[in-house]
Every structure is written in structure tokens, then in C-alpha cells.
Scaffold this motif. Structure first.
Motif, PDB file in Angstrom:
ATOM      1  N   ILE A  52       5.654  11.685   3.035  1.00 52.50           N
ATOM      2  CA  ILE A  52       6.955  11.419   3.668  1.00 52.50           C
ATOM      3  C   ILE A  52       7.783  12.707   3.713  1.00 52.50           C
ATOM      4  CG2 ILE A  52       9.148  10.166   3.456  1.00 52.50           C
ATOM      5  CD1 ILE A  52       7.568   7.855   2.178  1.00 52.50           C
ATOM      6  N   LEU A  53       7.850  13.405   2.563  1.00 47.67           N
ATOM      7  CA  LEU A  53       8.644  14.638   2.490  1.00 47.67           C
ATOM      8  C   LEU A  53       8.043  15.726   3.379  1.00 47.67           C
ATOM      9  CD1 LEU A  53       9.399  14.636  -1.360  1.00 47.67           C
ATOM     10  CD2 LEU A  53      10.947  14.031   0.512  1.00 47.67           C
ATOM     11  N   TYR A  54       6.698  15.762   3.453  1.00 49.60           N
ATOM     12  CA  TYR A  54       6.015  16.714   4.346  1.00 49.60           C
ATOM     13  C   TYR A  54       6.342  16.368   5.800  1.00 49.60           C
ATOM     14  CZ  TYR A  54       2.209  19.786   5.953  1.00 49.60           C
ATOM     15  OH  TYR A  54       1.468  20.777   6.554  1.00 49.60           O
ATOM     16  N   GLY A  55       6.449  15.066   6.087  1.00 48.14           N
ATOM     17  CA  GLY A  55       6.848  14.601   7.423  1.00 48.14           C
ATOM     18  C   GLY A  55       8.274  15.039   7.766  1.00 48.14           C
ATOM     19  N   VAL A  56       9.163  14.995   6.756  1.00 48.53           N
ATOM     20  CA  VAL A  56      10.532  15.472   6.945  1.00 48.53           C
ATOM     21  C   VAL A  56      10.495  16.967   7.276  1.00 48.53           C
ATOM     22  CG1 VAL A  56      12.779  15.860   5.822  1.00 48.53           C
ATOM     23  CG2 VAL A  56      11.517  13.731   5.391  1.00 48.53           C
ATOM     24  N   TYR A  57       9.689  17.715   6.516  1.00 49.76           N
ATOM     25  CA  TYR A  57       9.540  19.169   6.701  1.00 49.76           C
ATOM     26  C   TYR A  57       9.014  19.498   8.105  1.00 49.76           C
ATOM     27  CZ  TYR A  57       7.251  23.761   6.138  1.00 49.76           C
ATOM     28  OH  TYR A  57       6.803  25.053   6.298  1.00 49.76           O
ATOM     29  N   LEU A  58       8.028  18.704   8.554  1.00 57.14           N
ATOM     30  CA  LEU A  58       7.429  18.947   9.876  1.00 57.14           C
ATOM     31  C   LEU A  58       8.246  18.299  10.998  1.00 57.14           C
ATOM     32  CD1 LEU A  58       3.601  18.336   9.243  1.00 57.14           C
ATOM     33  CD2 LEU A  58       4.792  20.533   9.348  1.00 57.14           C
ATOM     34  N   GLY A  59       9.197  17.446  10.616  1.00 54.67           N
ATOM     35  CA  GLY A  59       9.983  16.717  11.618  1.00 54.67           C
ATOM     36  C   GLY A  59       9.174  15.653  12.330  1.00 54.67           C
ATOM     37  N   SER A  60       8.196  15.041  11.622  1.00 52.59           N
ATOM     38  CA  SER A  60       7.350  14.011  12.233  1.00 52.59           C
ATOM     39  C   SER A  60       7.826  12.614  11.851  1.00 52.59           C
ATOM     40  CB  SER A  60       5.889  14.205  11.804  1.00 52.59           C
ATOM     41  OG  SER A  60       5.146  13.034  12.092  1.00 52.59           O
TER      42      SER A  60
ATOM     43  N   MET B   1      12.046  27.222   1.494  1.00 49.12           N
ATOM     44  CA  MET B   1      11.787  25.938   2.164  1.00 49.12           C
ATOM     45  C   MET B   1      10.366  25.915   2.744  1.00 49.12           C
ATOM     46  SD  MET B   1      13.133  22.972   2.830  1.00 49.12           S
ATOM     47  CE  MET B   1      12.570  21.577   3.804  1.00 49.12           C
ATOM     48  N   HIS B   2       9.947  27.087   3.279  1.00 51.68           N
ATOM     49  CA  HIS B   2       8.603  27.169   3.849  1.00 51.68           C
ATOM     50  C   HIS B   2       7.543  26.922   2.778  1.00 51.68           C
ATOM     51  CE1 HIS B   2       5.265  28.489   6.321  1.00 51.68           C
ATOM     52  NE2 HIS B   2       4.907  29.297   5.349  1.00 51.68           N
ATOM     53  N   PHE B   3       7.709  27.599   1.625  1.00 52.14           N
ATOM     54  CA  PHE B   3       6.749  27.455   0.530  1.00 52.14           C
ATOM     55  C   PHE B   3       6.718  26.014   0.040  1.00 52.14           C
ATOM     56  CE2 PHE B   3       6.093  27.154  -4.048  1.00 52.14           C
ATOM     57  CZ  PHE B   3       4.784  27.611  -4.138  1.00 52.14           C
ATOM     58  N   LEU B   4       7.910  25.407  -0.137  1.00 50.99           N
ATOM     59  CA  LEU B   4       8.010  24.026  -0.615  1.00 50.99           C
ATOM     60  C   LEU B   4       7.332  23.065   0.374  1.00 50.99           C
ATOM     61  CD1 LEU B   4       9.275  22.081  -2.748  1.00 50.99           C
ATOM     62  CD2 LEU B   4      11.248  21.887  -1.240  1.00 50.99           C
ATOM     63  N   GLY B   5       7.563  23.295   1.655  1.00 53.98           N
ATOM     64  CA  GLY B   5       6.954  22.460   2.690  1.00 53.98           C
ATOM     65  C   GLY B   5       5.443  22.511   2.645  1.00 53.98           C
ATOM     66  N   GLU B   6       4.901  23.721   2.577  1.00 59.87           N
ATOM     67  CA  GLU B   6       3.447  23.881   2.531  1.00 59.87           C
ATOM     68  C   GLU B   6       2.870  23.281   1.252  1.00 59.87           C
ATOM     69  OE1 GLU B   6       1.498  25.008   5.031  1.00 59.87           O
ATOM     70  OE2 GLU B   6       3.389  25.015   6.137  1.00 59.87           O
ATOM     71  N   PHE B   7       3.602  23.471   0.151  1.00 55.15           N
ATOM     72  CA  PHE B   7       3.179  22.910  -1.138  1.00 55.15           C
ATOM     73  C   PHE B   7       3.092  21.383  -1.058  1.00 55.15           C
ATOM     74  CE2 PHE B   7       4.644  20.877  -5.093  1.00 55.15           C
ATOM     75  CZ  PHE B   7       3.610  21.233  -5.944  1.00 55.15           C
ATOM     76  N   LEU B   8       4.107  20.764  -0.431  1.00 55.86           N
ATOM     77  CA  LEU B   8       4.134  19.302  -0.277  1.00 55.86           C
ATOM     78  C   LEU B   8       2.925  18.817   0.515  1.00 55.86           C
ATOM     79  CD1 LEU B   8       7.920  18.655   0.445  1.00 55.86           C
ATOM     80  CD2 LEU B   8       6.598  17.675  -1.452  1.00 55.86           C
ATOM     81  N   GLY B   9       2.542  19.562   1.530  1.00 57.56           N
ATOM     82  CA  GLY B   9       1.374  19.210   2.333  1.00 57.56           C
ATOM     83  C   GLY B   9       0.103  19.196   1.503  1.00 57.56           C
TER      84      GLY B   9
END
Lengths: 91, 91
Positions: A52-60, B1-9
Motif C-alpha cells: 500500500i505504502l509503495y503504491g502511495v510512493y508510485l502514485g498507483s 523519500m526515494h530510498f524509502l520508496g525503493e526499500f518499501l518495494g
């Protein structure tokens, strides 16, 4: 091929979103959590929350929506496992 | 934010890939499939298989790999539910 590919994406998303609905109904009805793995559902919930949080990050929106549905069921099952095992210890 | 986003993925992918390892071990050890929902694991397996095929369509190695790991565990659990319930009927 394009239609089949897009269809597979929707089939995948919807299946993994609703798959734990029967398990949730079964567990609520039977209260039988003895065979359910606490660790599996804990890790699954962490995974779904991360999606879900990754979706927020990607805007999906799709990622947020489908995984939010899944989290409702998986969260309910995890809650029932935790409260079920606690009851067992208390008895 | 970029690092956190990739980490979440990565956290999301790895969590949902390995989450059913403890459930698989537990079910193999205890053979207790009474509390497990056949329909949930059937739909989950269909969903994961669809994610793999969607990964093939998109050309995403990560999608194929992570979901293939998940399919091994989910497939094993589904197989044990089916053979467990059959044994119960036969007895």
C-alpha cells in the motif's frame, strides 16, 4: 496478447485482493485458529501494508485499493489468531 | 523519500514472497488443515500464478521470481489441504 496481458493483471489483482475472504469467514465461524500460522499472517500483513505504502510512493491507485481490501481480511485473521491464542493461554 | 520508496518495494516483495513459509512448515509438521480455507488457498494460487504470467507479459523478472517463490509455499499448502480433507473422508 495485449488483451490477455491486461486481463491477467486484473485477474491477479482481484484474486489476491479477495482470496482471504473465505478464510476470514471460516475463521470467524469456527474460531479454529490452531492450524493457522501467526508468523505467516504477521509477515503477510507487513507485506500488504508495504505494498500500500509503495503504491502511495508510485502514485498507483490500483495498488493502494487492491491491497487495502486484502489488508482488511488479513488483518482480521491476524487479530483472530492473536486473540484466539491468548484465550487458549488464559483457559 | 526515494530510498524509502525503493526499500518499501523490496520489503513488500520479499514479505509476500516468503510469508507462507511458516504456514507451510506448520502444516507439514502438524498436518492440521481443519482451520485452513480451501477456497482461500485456491484463489490465492490462481492469483499468484496470474501475477507470474502478468510478469512474463510485462517482462518483469522480479514479479516472476518473487511470485514463483510464493507459489511454491501456497501450492504446497493447497496440496496438503486437498490431501488432508481426502484422508478425512476416507477414514
Amino acid at each position: 496478447m495485449h488483451f490477455l496481458g491486461e486481463f491477467l493483471g486484473y485477474l491477479a489483482g482481484i484474486s489476491t485482493a479477495v482470496c482471504f475472504l473465505p478464510q476470514t469467514i471460516k475463521t470467524i465461524k469456527t474460531k479454529d485458529v490452531g492450524g493457522l500460522s501467526f508468523w505467516s499472517y504477521l509477515i503477510y500483513n507487513i507485506g500488504i501494508l508495504s505494498w500500500i505504502l509503495y503504491g502511495v510512493y508510485l502514485g498507483s491507485l490500483q495498488m493502494m485499493l487492491f491491497n487495502a481490501i486484502s489488508l482488511v481480511f488479513a488483518g482480521t485473521i491476524l487479530f483472530m489468531i492473536v486473540s484466539g491464542k491468548k484465550n487458549k493461554v488464559n483457559k
